[in-house]
Motif scaffolding. Structure first.
Motif, mmCIF file in Angstrom:
data_model
loop_
_atom_site.group_PDB
_atom_site.id
_atom_site.type_symbol
_atom_site.label_atom_id
_atom_site.label_comp_id
_atom_site.label_asym_id
_atom_site.label_seq_id
_atom_site.Cartn_x
_atom_site.Cartn_y
_atom_site.Cartn_z
ATOM 1 N N TYR A 133 17.694 80.985 -7.464
ATOM 2 C CA TYR A 133 18.309 79.789 -7.055
ATOM 3 C C TYR A 133 19.609 80.102 -6.252
ATOM 4 C CZ TYR A 133 20.540 75.067 -6.933
ATOM 5 O OH TYR A 133 21.157 74.025 -6.290
ATOM 6 N N ASP A 190 11.830 70.545 -11.446
ATOM 7 C CA ASP A 190 11.959 72.084 -11.662
ATOM 8 C C ASP A 190 10.742 72.729 -11.415
ATOM 9 O OD1 ASP A 190 14.622 71.933 -11.927
ATOM 10 O OD2 ASP A 190 14.752 72.331 -14.024
ATOM 11 N N ASN A 204 11.662 71.893 3.110
ATOM 12 C CA ASN A 204 10.880 73.090 2.503
ATOM 13 C C ASN A 204 10.482 73.901 3.753
ATOM 14 O OD1 ASN A 204 10.369 72.421 -0.417
ATOM 15 N ND2 ASN A 204 9.905 70.522 0.884
ATOM 16 N N ASN A 264 14.806 78.141 -5.882
ATOM 17 C CA ASN A 264 14.611 77.406 -4.465
ATOM 18 C C ASN A 264 14.417 78.277 -3.558
ATOM 19 O OD1 ASN A 264 17.081 78.393 -4.061
ATOM 20 N ND2 ASN A 264 17.938 76.634 -3.403
ATOM 21 N N THR A 265 14.448 79.741 -3.698
ATOM 22 C CA THR A 265 13.987 80.649 -2.814
ATOM 23 C C THR A 265 13.156 81.914 -3.228
ATOM 24 O OG1 THR A 265 16.212 80.301 -1.762
ATOM 25 C CG2 THR A 265 15.180 82.372 -1.177
ATOM 26 N N ASP A 288 17.537 69.100 -4.113
ATOM 27 C CA ASP A 288 17.296 69.456 -5.536
ATOM 28 C C ASP A 288 16.736 68.302 -6.280
ATOM 29 O OD1 ASP A 288 18.178 72.084 -5.316
ATOM 30 O OD2 ASP A 288 20.352 71.224 -5.427
ATOM 31 N N ASP A 314 11.645 78.732 1.302
ATOM 32 C CA ASP A 314 12.844 78.307 1.106
ATOM 33 C C ASP A 314 13.103 76.657 0.868
ATOM 34 O OD1 ASP A 314 14.911 80.577 1.476
ATOM 35 O OD2 ASP A 314 13.632 80.564 3.218
ATOM 36 N N GLN A 315 13.862 75.982 -0.206
ATOM 37 C CA GLN A 315 13.828 74.605 -0.306
ATOM 38 C C GLN A 315 15.250 74.329 -0.250
ATOM 39 O OE1 GLN A 315 14.086 73.304 -4.787
ATOM 40 N NE2 GLN A 315 11.766 72.643 -4.028
ATOM 41 N N LEU A 331 8.156 73.679 -6.249
ATOM 42 C CA LEU A 331 8.066 74.439 -5.205
ATOM 43 C C LEU A 331 6.947 75.629 -5.604
ATOM 44 C CD1 LEU A 331 8.771 75.058 -2.228
ATOM 45 C CD2 LEU A 331 10.394 76.571 -2.911
ATOM 46 N N GLN A 379 14.564 66.560 1.277
ATOM 47 C CA GLN A 379 14.450 67.893 0.880
ATOM 48 C C GLN A 379 13.518 68.616 1.973
ATOM 49 O OE1 GLN A 379 11.312 69.159 -1.943
ATOM 50 N NE2 GLN A 379 13.095 69.527 -3.152
ATOM 51 N N TYR A 408 22.777 79.060 -3.696
ATOM 52 C CA TYR A 408 23.450 77.820 -3.176
ATOM 53 C C TYR A 408 24.711 78.194 -2.441
ATOM 54 C CZ TYR A 408 26.430 77.822 -7.504
ATOM 55 O OH TYR A 408 27.359 78.208 -8.499
#
Length: 222
Positions: A156, A204, A108, A176-177, A200, A196-197, A207, A106, A158
């Motif tokens: 989130y 939850d 970050n 995730n952002t 997954d 940003d990540q 971050l 992952q 993607y």
């Protein structure tokens, strides 16, 4: 001649040992965390100012702002384009760390751009453009203090092939952002911050829980 050669070798060896000892002593002065293990990143951090659990004070080379910096991150500095500074007017950098779990990775990252010289009349337009580009929305959340206005949003994000998908409802999926636009009320200074990540496998909101705290960020910017 042999004696002189032996003396030179001993002197060189002694110098190397002494230099190494000094280096070890100096290294022991820094916290044993990734941010300080990187010689470039540590130049920006105050080792004696751990502002919160897992965070140290970061001071910009422009001298124009300070912030909390997570100890797991390191500034990327593989080439001259990774970190850019121009006097007191501009600074851009990216910091990152990689987390591993069951052979998965992952990534970050934190991206920050500081600039001076914005037109205050364009603030709303700049914020709207930034949020639309990242999140397809134009109404960010706002935190206002006596010195700054902080616009921020999260989602989130993607991709399926080249197509970008954005889920703005945090109840549907943890973000995730995160993006923030920090405007100084007393000048033309502005900070654009993105976190940003990619990946997954973590819980939850991990971050957000660990690295997003705009209440603290606002206290230490500018």
């Amino acid at each position: 001649m042999k004696k002189r050669t032996k003396t030179i070798i001993a002197t060189i060896a002694g110098t190397v040992i002494l230099t190494g000892a000094i280096w070890l002593i100096n290294e022991s002065r820094y916290p044993n965390v990734p941010a300080f293990n990187d010689h470039f990143t540590r130049k920006f951090l105050n080792k004696d100012k751990k502002v919160d659990d897992g965070f140290y004070e970061f001071k910009s080379k422009t001298g124009q702002y300070a912030m909390w910096f997570p100890e797991e991150y390191q500034l990327i500095h593989e080439n001259d384009e990774d970190y850019v500074v121009s006097g007191k007017m501009y600074e851009r950098w990216v910091a990152a760390y990689t987390k591993e779990h069951k052979k998965e990775h992952q990534i970050n990252s934190i991206s920050l751009k500081f600039s001076e010289g914005r037109d205050p009349g364009d603030e709303s337009f700049s914020v709207e453009s930034l949020m639309k580009n990242r999140f397809n929305v134009s109404e960010p959340k706002v935190i206002e203090t006596s010195n700054t206005r902080i616009y921020y949003q999260s989602a989130y994000i993607y991709f399926k092939g080249p197509e970008k998908h954005v889920i703005n409802d945090s109840k549907e999926h943890a973000p995730n952002t995160y993006v923030a636009y920090v405007a100084d009320k007393e000048s033309t200074k502005v900070i654009q911050l993105s976190m940003d990540q990619v990946g997954d496998f973590v819980k939850d909101n991990e971050l957000k829980k660990e690295y997003i705290d705009f209440e603290n960020f606002k206290k230490h910017s500018f």
